[in-house]
Motif scaffolding. Structure first.
Motif, PDB file in Angstrom:
ATOM      1  N   GLY A  38       0.810  -1.208   0.000  1.00  0.00           N
ATOM      2  CA  GLY A  38       0.000   0.000   0.000  1.00  0.00           C
ATOM      3  C   GLY A  38       0.846   1.261   0.000  1.00  0.00           C
ATOM      4  O   GLY A  38       2.061   1.236   0.240  1.00  0.00           O
ATOM      5  N   THR A  59       0.340   5.656   1.043  1.00  0.00           N
ATOM      6  CA  THR A  59      -0.527   6.701   1.563  1.00  0.00           C
ATOM      7  C   THR A  59       0.189   8.041   1.544  1.00  0.00           C
ATOM      8  O   THR A  59       1.416   8.111   1.559  1.00  0.00           O
ATOM      9  N   TYR A  81      -5.297   7.604   0.731  1.00  0.00           N
ATOM     10  CA  TYR A  81      -4.721   6.460   0.036  1.00  0.00           C
ATOM     11  C   TYR A  81      -4.090   6.935  -1.270  1.00  0.00           C
ATOM     12  O   TYR A  81      -4.616   7.825  -1.947  1.00  0.00           O
ATOM     13  N   ILE A 133     -10.672   0.352  -2.235  1.00  0.00           N
ATOM     14  CA  ILE A 133      -9.782   1.475  -1.948  1.00  0.00           C
ATOM     15  C   ILE A 133      -9.459   2.190  -3.251  1.00  0.00           C
ATOM     16  O   ILE A 133      -9.083   1.564  -4.236  1.00  0.00           O
ATOM     17  N   ASP A 136      -7.378   5.578  -5.082  1.00  0.00           N
ATOM     18  CA  ASP A 136      -6.353   6.613  -4.966  1.00  0.00           C
ATOM     19  C   ASP A 136      -7.041   7.957  -4.737  1.00  0.00           C
ATOM     20  O   ASP A 136      -7.912   8.370  -5.501  1.00  0.00           O
ATOM     21  N   VAL A 146      -8.182   7.977   4.193  1.00  0.00           N
ATOM     22  CA  VAL A 146      -7.941   6.804   5.033  1.00  0.00           C
ATOM     23  C   VAL A 146      -8.948   6.829   6.183  1.00  0.00           C
ATOM     24  O   VAL A 146      -9.232   7.895   6.744  1.00  0.00           O
ATOM     25  N   ALA A 163     -12.749   2.244   4.441  1.00  0.00           N
ATOM     26  CA  ALA A 163     -11.795   2.668   3.420  1.00  0.00           C
ATOM     27  C   ALA A 163     -12.487   3.160   2.157  1.00  0.00           C
ATOM     28  O   ALA A 163     -11.903   3.942   1.390  1.00  0.00           O
TER      29      ALA A 163
END
Length: 671
Positions: A517, A519, A549, A562, A564, A568, A604
């Protein structure tokens, strides 16, 4: 407007408002392992001193730490908690391994065996002060000082003092502490004992916690030594999540405990010998040797299996450094740290098997861990007003793993074959501090935080996972800010930060581990105090933050995809804490505290949210004379119905409900 630009604009606007000199007498230890004026460093450090700790009289360490900007501790039942420092509230291995908890500069746990509830092993109610570093820990600290670190500093025994304190409050809550310190034939000593009990405001949610701490300081020739030790024993019944949208508003539901069999029992023992020797006017050596033992048994109430977990580790380690100090604040430190640990973990499901959760042992393994590091850090004044600081740390972590039950897949559990894994991390940092005028100082810092994977992340696998795909997490941080003296009546620190984290390890909504992942994090923090009058003072900490994210991940059995740019979960945009302290007469102190937690998403996918809450607390004390003091207060004065933590999982909202209004009173005697 991007946060990192905003801080410089704020600093410029306020430059002309600060005619008095910055306070130089606040000494901090944590940022560099050496006691130095806070204004010298480019690292933001929040300090909670002995007077404030006594005034808070915390029933849970969250009451203390949430006064620091950028910090959001989710209080669980009893002593349980989840932590955020310049981050969302993190769980699992990320929650354990992203924050470093220290006692006098030594980690409470070995880095590969961290605990998401690690703060319950701190002796917070006997500490002389607490220092909180936001952002990467820098060269002095290694793995786990990713988002920040918290250092509990023991009392200096040189000053003679004795204290005894008793307190009683709502929900069968009782708290006691006592300590004595002062000169001895061998130097100076301190011994303290604290104990907490509560029946619990929720069903089957009792807590007993006892802590003992001791310290003996002395000298042998030119060497100063300090022997320090602590022991903590925790026994608690755990009240678990309640389910249903806004279920915390129903008093009967909030008080219920869906899993009365949940519990947590833990012990922690540690000892350390600190050494410091001055070689000449320029050079000195310092270091510590230490040992620790941690053991814990608890029910995994947050998983469908409700398995019983037993885990622990024993460690020995050493910290060492040579330090050269010259001029007015110039310093060079070269150091090496090493630690060996032996740890174990078992997970045993006593319930009959169902689905992918078989009855019996899911995991049973042992790990020998060896961590070694070398580092350098220093500061040099380029001019009388401008200083440069820089450092770097190279750390190697080696795990030797052995399973005590057959390797392979069983249900959703994958047990690796015996193996050895090794990780090397590099953590550089650099900063500038510029005294623009006697009342204004600007600072900026770039740093990398790192953490090697937790042993549980490596060896508690699921089908389809490979250890080869798990890499150390890295967080790159850039921050800048201003420290201001407010007309000689107070100080303020404004900091803006931007961070990016890679190789993020967490569990997705399908219950599977994600190892790659990414962030993004940005925010602005305010930390200030101001004397309105000689008897009225105001202290404020505030945080605006954006946690996003930076990758896409689809899930199979849930709508919690999730994206982009999505927020979060469990990451409030706004956090505020303000305290108004009034001394109507010399013997009385009254504190009113406002706590604000802003809205945040509970999943999420950003489809479920918690609206946030506001709490008011009231505390007061009165000196009776001859060292006697009475104190008391109200927590959650308005009886707000709120959630300490809101989450959306397994298709429904779930909450840790917040405690209703409670009252406490006590007596304290000093000599």
């Amino acid at each position: 407007m991007r946060p990192r630009n905003t801080v410089w604009m704020l600093a410029a606007c306020l430059t002309g408002l600060a005619p008095a000199a910055l306070a130089q007498d606040e000494v901090v230890i944590t940022a560099s392992r050496i006691a130095e004026p806070q204004a010298l460093g480019a690292t933001p450090v929040a300090v909670l001193d002995a007077d404030e700790l006594a005034r808070i009289g915390a029933h849970h360490v969250a009451e203390t730490l949430n006064r620091a900007p950028g910090v959001f501790i989710n209080r669980g039942n009893g002593a349980e908690h989840l932590t955020a420092i310049r981050s969302p509230v993190l769980t699992g291995g990320a929650g354990a391994g992203s924050f470093l908890y220290l006692e006098d500069g030594i980690p409470l746990r070995a880095p590969g065996f961290a605990n998401v509830n690690g703060l319950f092993e701190a002796v917070d109610d006997l500490a002389a002060r607490v220092e909180v570093v936001r952002g990467p820990g820098g060269a002095a600290y290694g793995s786990n000082a990713l988002h920040g670190l918290i250092n509990f500093i023991s009392r200096d025994p040189e000053t003679p003092e004795a204290l005894a304190e008793l307190e009683y409050g709502s929900f069968g809550r009782a708290r006691a502490r006592a300590f004595a310190q002062g000169p001895l034939d061998t130097g100076a000593g301190f011994i303290g004992l604290s104990a907490r009990h509560e029946d619990g405001w929720r069903d089957d949610a009792g807590l007993d916690r006892v802590a003992l701490q001791a310290r003996l300081d002395g000298s042998l020739g030119a060497t100063n030594w300090s022997l320090r030790g602590a022991a903590v024993d925790l026994n608690q019944e755990t009240a678990t999540y309640i389910r249903g949208f806004r279920a915390f508003e129903d008093k009967a539901v909030a008080r219920s405990n869906p899993d009365p069999e949940a519990f947590r029992d833990a012990t922690a023992l540690r000892a350390a010998l600190h050494l410091d020797r001055r070689l000449n006017d320029l050079w000195r050596v310092q270091g510590a040797v230490y040992g620790r033992s941690n053991d814990m048994t608890f029910r995994l109430h947050f998983l469908p299996s409700e398995a019983l977990e037993r885990t622990g580790h024993d460690s020995i380690g050493a910290q060492s450094a040579v330090v050269r100090e010259w001029g007015e604040g110039n310093r060079l430190m070269l150091g090496a740290d090493a630690e060996w640990s032996h740890g174990y973990l078992t997970e045993n499901q006593t319930l009959p098997g169902f689905g992918d959760f078989p009855q019996g042992l899911h995991y049973d393994y042992e790990v020998d861990a060896l961590v070694g590091a070398v580092f350098a850090q220093g500061r040099y004044f380029l001019t009388d007003a401008l200083s440069l600081e820089a450092g770097a740390r190279v750390e190697n972590t080696r795990y030797d793993y052995a399973t005590n039950i057959p390797a392979g897949q069983e249900g959703r559990f994958l047990r690796p074959e015996d193996r050895t894994d090794e990780f090397t991390t590099f953590a550089p940092s650099a900063g500038l501090t510029w005294r623009v005028s006697p009342g204004v100082q600007l600072f900026t810092r770039a740093a990398r935080g790192v953490r090697a994977p937790q042993t549980a992340e490596l060896y508690r696998l699921q089908p389809g996972q490979q250890i080869a795909g798990i890499s150390p997490e890295e967080l790159d941080s850039l921050e800048g800010g201003a420290r201001l003296d407010l007309w000689g009546r107070g100080q303020a620190e404004i900091t803006a930060f931007a961070m990016r984290k890679q190789n993020v390890f967490f569990r997705d909504a399908d219950g599977f581990n994600v190892t790659d992942g990414e962030t993004r994090h940005a925010g602005i923090e305010l930390d200030g105090a101001f004397d309105v009058t000689n008897r009225l003072s105001l202290a404020v900490s505030g945080t605006w933050a954006d946690h996003e994210y930076a990758f896409d991940r689809a899930v199979q059995s849930s709508s919690e995809t999730i994206r982009d740019g999505a927020q979060v979960d469990t990451a409030p945009e706004w956090l505020w804490n303000a305290r108004l302290v009034w001394r109507p007469v010399d013997k009385a102190v009254i504190e009113t505290e406002w706590v604000h937690v802003g809205k945040y998403f509970a999943d999420a996918a950003n489809t479920a949210a918690y609206d946030g809450h506001d709490l008011l607390n009231l505390r007061a004390s009165y000196e009776l004379g001859s060292g006697w003091q009475v104190f008391g207060g109200l927590r959650n004065l308005t009886d707000e119905r709120y959630a300490e933590r809101a989450d959306f999982a397994f298709g429904s909202y779930r909450y840790f409900p917040g405690e209703p209004r409670s009252v406490f009173a006590g007596v304290r005697v000093r000599s």
